[in-house]
Design a protein around this motif. Structure first.
Motif, PDB file in Angstrom:
ATOM      1  N   UNK A   1      46.834  39.038  43.642  1.00 42.43           N
ATOM      2  CA  UNK A   1      45.469  39.307  44.110  1.00 42.43           C
ATOM      3  C   UNK A   1      45.092  40.764  43.840  1.00 42.43           C
ATOM      4  N   UNK A   2      46.013  41.667  44.134  1.00 40.07           N
ATOM      5  CA  UNK A   2      45.775  43.091  43.885  1.00 40.07           C
ATOM      6  C   UNK A   2      45.583  43.341  42.390  1.00 40.07           C
ATOM      7  N   UNK A   3      46.392  42.713  41.557  1.00 38.52           N
ATOM      8  CA  UNK A   3      46.276  42.847  40.107  1.00 38.52           C
ATOM      9  C   UNK A   3      44.902  42.379  39.627  1.00 38.52           C
ATOM     10  N   UNK A   4      44.457  41.228  40.101  1.00 35.66           N
ATOM     11  CA  UNK A   4      43.152  40.697  39.718  1.00 35.66           C
ATOM     12  C   UNK A   4      42.041  41.669  40.107  1.00 35.66           C
ATOM     13  N   UNK A   5      42.078  42.126  41.361  1.00 36.49           N
ATOM     14  CA  UNK A   5      41.046  43.043  41.851  1.00 36.49           C
ATOM     15  C   UNK A   5      41.022  44.352  41.059  1.00 36.49           C
ATOM     16  N   UNK A   6      42.199  44.869  40.712  1.00 31.00           N
ATOM     17  CA  UNK A   6      42.280  46.116  39.949  1.00 31.00           C
ATOM     18  C   UNK A   6      41.732  45.929  38.536  1.00 31.00           C
ATOM     19  N   UNK A   7      42.120  44.854  37.892  1.00 35.68           N
ATOM     20  CA  UNK A   7      41.615  44.584  36.541  1.00 35.68           C
ATOM     21  C   UNK A   7      40.096  44.450  36.578  1.00 35.68           C
ATOM     22  N   UNK A   8      39.596  43.692  37.533  1.00 33.85           N
ATOM     23  CA  UNK A   8      38.152  43.473  37.616  1.00 33.85           C
ATOM     24  C   UNK A   8      37.415  44.785  37.875  1.00 33.85           C
ATOM     25  N   UNK A   9      37.935  45.616  38.756  1.00 34.44           N
ATOM     26  CA  UNK A   9      37.267  46.872  39.109  1.00 34.44           C
ATOM     27  C   UNK A   9      37.335  47.914  37.995  1.00 34.44           C
ATOM     28  N   UNK A  10      38.452  48.006  37.308  1.00 35.39           N
ATOM     29  CA  UNK A  10      38.663  49.094  36.350  1.00 35.39           C
ATOM     30  C   UNK A  10      38.419  48.733  34.888  1.00 35.39           C
ATOM     31  N   UNK A  11      38.619  47.486  34.530  1.00 39.01           N
ATOM     32  CA  UNK A  11      38.691  47.152  33.104  1.00 39.01           C
ATOM     33  C   UNK A  11      37.735  46.064  32.644  1.00 39.01           C
ATOM     34  N   UNK A  12      36.700  45.763  33.403  1.00 38.11           N
ATOM     35  CA  UNK A  12      35.810  44.688  32.977  1.00 38.11           C
ATOM     36  C   UNK A  12      34.368  45.134  32.872  1.00 38.11           C
ATOM     37  N   UNK A  13      33.600  44.341  32.146  1.00 36.21           N
ATOM     38  CA  UNK A  13      32.154  44.475  32.047  1.00 36.21           C
ATOM     39  C   UNK A  13      31.563  43.094  32.297  1.00 36.21           C
ATOM     40  N   UNK A  14      30.290  43.064  32.605  1.00 30.38           N
ATOM     41  CA  UNK A  14      29.626  41.790  32.819  1.00 30.38           C
ATOM     42  C   UNK A  14      29.035  41.287  31.497  1.00 30.38           C
ATOM     43  N   UNK A  15      29.192  40.007  31.220  1.00 33.07           N
ATOM     44  CA  UNK A  15      28.610  39.460  29.973  1.00 33.07           C
ATOM     45  C   UNK A  15      27.094  39.480  30.029  1.00 33.07           C
ATOM     46  N   UNK A  16      26.493  39.549  28.862  1.00 35.14           N
ATOM     47  CA  UNK A  16      25.016  39.553  28.764  1.00 35.14           C
ATOM     48  C   UNK A  16      24.489  38.161  28.656  1.00 35.14           C
TER      49      UNK A  16
END
Length: 119
Positions: free
Chosen positions: A104-119
């Protein structure tokens, strides 16, 4: 199944590589139907001099199964026709809470630090 889960009021979130989010892809279809889809941004994750990282994690966290227990699904298995019908793949189902919290922590970290929202 993911759309049916959302219709039952279950929160569904997904992170995938940007090149898997293309016209008529499953990820795009899910996004268009209300599933939260984030795209891993190799530029944000670039830590190496050569090449860019890919989103190679394959896991799903279920907060409650039919017995109201959390479960983690992980392994080499890709959600593709080839993985289902041709390849030699593996998947583990884990009910250890410490392991689930780690993912869960890994998912949250990836989402917060390494993602963008698709257009």
């Amino acid at each position: 199944e993911l759309l049916e889960a959302k219709q039952r009021g279950i929160e569904v979130q997904m992170i995938c590589d940007p090149w898997t989010y293309k016209d008529k892809s499953v990820a795009q279809y899910l996004k268009e139907h209300g599933i939260s889809v984030s795209l891993f941004d190799p530029e944000k994750g670039a830590k190496y001099k050569k090449g860019k990282p890919i989103m190679h994690n394959k896991f799903a966290i279920f907060e409650r199964n039919t017995e109201q227990k959390p479960l983690l699904w992980t392994g080499s298995f890709n959600f593709t026709y080839a993985a289902t019908n041709k390849n030699k793949e593996n998947a583990l189902i884990i009910d250890d809470l410490d392991t689930i919290h780690f993912f869960e922590k890994e998912f949250d970290e990836i989402k917060a630090k390494y993602t963008v929202q698709p257009k």
